[in-house]
Design an enzyme around this catalytic site. Structure first.
Site, PDB file in Angstrom:
ATOM      1  CB  ALA A 168      -0.925   0.005   1.214  1.00 51.91           C
ATOM      2  CE  LYS A 169       5.313   5.200  -0.288  1.00 55.06           C
ATOM      3  NZ  LYS A 169       6.401   4.536   0.453  1.00 55.06           N
ATOM      4  N   GLY A 170       0.468   5.818   0.733  1.00 51.52           N
ATOM      5  CA  GLY A 170      -0.375   6.980   0.927  1.00 51.52           C
ATOM      6  C   GLY A 170       0.407   8.256   0.730  1.00 51.52           C
ATOM      7  CG  ASP A 211       7.503   7.341   1.886  1.00 52.08           C
ATOM      8  OD1 ASP A 211       7.915   6.187   1.735  1.00 52.08           O
ATOM      9  OD2 ASP A 211       7.581   8.205   0.991  1.00 52.08           O
TER      10      ASP A 211
END
Length: 541
Positions: A168-170, A211
């Site tokens: 996943a990534k946001g 991140d």
């Protein structure tokens, strides 16, 4: 414009080769569509001078897919050969796009009284394993395509190192430097609530982490917000985010894990005599000259680990300037200087330089900052024999193919970034278990070792009828209480990376991929995900 070395016809020829229609695993191109749709356009987009992040990941996926089919056919049999190939090809089509993509817009009132609309994204690539896992970044360059691509990379990295997460990534489209600390807290907490309301967050659903532009403070805000809102009755609420401070349930050793993972991965490949023979270097880290682009958390710890093992860091590149010392930079003195001044500039142990150090001769170049810093404009000017991708997608596919033709060893982001994924997994496990590693065994282990020493001493004294004190060595004394939490993290990281590097080398050798470690990583990661789907099957299909 394409690089002059690559005409349109040569690109189409390359794309046709990668398409795999002559590949042993694709002798039936009429079986299923799966991942094979729109290949020519995707290859051309990936090999352009300015590809998007989505173009980059799609290019490498398409390049690896035919070999992935062959690897999967060795272990997966669902009926006839044609039926097995149809299932594998269809599953590759399933994991090519992201499963879920969420776009969120919400207002905040700034301290000036202005109402501003904030836009954020969360992408979940694959649910072959749950929860999904990926960082949250604050950057003005954030867009849905970039977030999708990074979510896919996270899936493949987790698969590669056998961490049981989907990817996943946001991201939130802001420059954090333009906001006060209070405003950043508002943005972070509101984004957390919106994700939780829409089922995009939870210890068994989707786990966030730090991140670009985020760190411990933002992760603490996220954990606290989730625990006090939709996760108020969830005993495992703190496991919904990793990268927290230790007081909030974080894990010791996380901060340096990304740099240590990069170092360990590189060191394992440097010990491979076959690779070193191709790039004309002596195996081992000792006395290798290194240039690092980016001196944030990753760059700082990378510099430390290589220096401690005998590597010679001769240059550091940062956004506000570069420093160079051909005799090597003292990593501890530099870290102290940056802590005092906030910049690498004017460091007494090196010279300021306006040169583009990424183009200077060195054994190892490590880009640790942003994506696509190596492209068709500068790839011919690089003088490194090995490039280690500390950041995701540091080069365009066109630049990568050109480096392969020059026998430059590129150690890809998929395996280099495994350190942060592993430490996140260990922190998640700690939060789910509600006890730190080693806490239940420290005292018992120490007493058991003391009894062992006393027993040996008593036996010797009885046998020889004389005093004979048994004094443990300093090394043994430091380990008498068993492994600390940091010891667990480091041991797990070492074990995981060693096994993953060996597996990648095995695929590269069996498929005769030469220096193309990226393709080997993609093949291995994709094969594991396809096998997972083949084993579990599909729900409601």
């Amino acid at each position: 414009m394409l690089c002059t070395r690559w005409s349109r016809s040569s690109i189409l020829k390359l794309a046709s080769t990668f398409r795999g229609l002559q590949h042993p695993a694709a002798t039936h191109p009429e079986i299923g569509i799966g991942w094979t749709q729109n290949l020519e356009n995707e290859f051309k987009a990936g090999l352009s001078d300015k590809p998007s992040m989505s173009d980059v990941v799609s290019y490498y996926f398409n390049k690896a897919a035919p070999i992935c089919e062959e690897e999967c056919l060795k272990t997966i049999r669902k009926g006839s050969y044609e039926q097995s190939l149809q299932m594998i090809r269809g599953t590759l089509g399933v994991i090519k796009p992201c499963n879920n993509v969420l776009t969120i817009s919400f207002p905040i009132r700034r301290e000036s009284g202005e109402i501003e609309t904030i836009t954020g994204y969360r992408s979940q690539h694959s649910h072959h394993r749950t929860p999904t896992k990926g960082g949250l970044r604050f950057s003005e360059s954030v867009d849905v395509g970039t977030i999708d691509a990074l979510a896919k990379i996270n899936s493949f990295t987790c698969s590669l190192v056998d961490v049981p997460f989907g990817g996943a990534k946001g991201g939130i489209k802001i420059n954090p430097e333009n906001y006060t600390n209070r405003e950043l807290e508002k943005i972070t907490r509101r984004f957390t609530v919106e994700l939780a309301k829409k089922g995009f967050m939870g210890p068994g659903v989707d786990v966030m982490g730090p991140d670009l532009g985020t760190g411990e403070q933002e992760m603490n805000w996220i954990a606290d917000t989730y625990r006090n809102t939709l996760g108020c009755q969830d005993l495992n609420a703190h496991a919904s985010v990793t990268g927290k401070s230790q007081l909030m349930g974080g894990i010791h050793g996380r901060e340096s894990s990304a740099g240590k993972g990069l170092y360990l991965t590189t060191a394992h490949f440097l010990d491979n005599a076959d690779f070193m023979k191709v790039v004309r270097l002596i195996p081992g880290v000792y006395n290798k000259t290194i240039i690092i682009q980016g001196y944030g958390n990753l760059g700082r710890h990378t510099c430390r680990y290589f220096s401690r093992d005998g590597g010679k860091v001769i240059g550091i590149v940062e956004k506000d300037g570069s420093i160079y010392n051909p005799d090597g930079i003292d990593h501890q003195a530099l870290a102290d200087w940056v802590e005092q001044t906030g910049s690498i500039r004017d460091f007494p142990g090196a010279e300021n330089t306006d040169k583009d150090l990424m183009l200077e001769p060195c054994d190892i170049l490590i880009p640790c900052a942003v994506e696509k810093v190596i492209d068709s404009d500068n790839v011919d000017k690089l003088n490194a024999k090995i490039i280690v991708e500390g950041a995701n997608c540091t080069m365009t596919p066109l630049a990568y193919e050109m480096l392969l033709k020059r026998n430059v060893l590129v150690i890809p982001d998929l395996i280099v970034n495994s350190g942060s994924i592993c430490s996140a997994y260990f922190e998640w496990l700690k939060n789910m278990r509600h006890v730190s590693f080693g806490r239940l065994t420290f005292k018992y282990a120490r007493e058991a070792n003391e009894h062992l020493l006393n027993s040996v001493q008593t036996s010797i004294e009885t046998l020889f009828n004389t005093d004979c004190p048994i004094i443990p060595s300093a090394e043994f004394a430091s380990k008498m209480s068993g492994a600390s939490e940091k010891d667990f993290v480091n041991s797990g990281l070492n074990y995981t990376i060693e096994g993953s590097v060996d597996a990648v080398n095995k695929v590269a050798k069996s498929q005769n991929l030469g220096l193309d470690l990226r393709q080997a990583c993609y093949v291995l990661a994709m094969s594991k995900i396809v096998t997972s789907y083949a084993t579990a099957g599909y729900t409601f299909t």
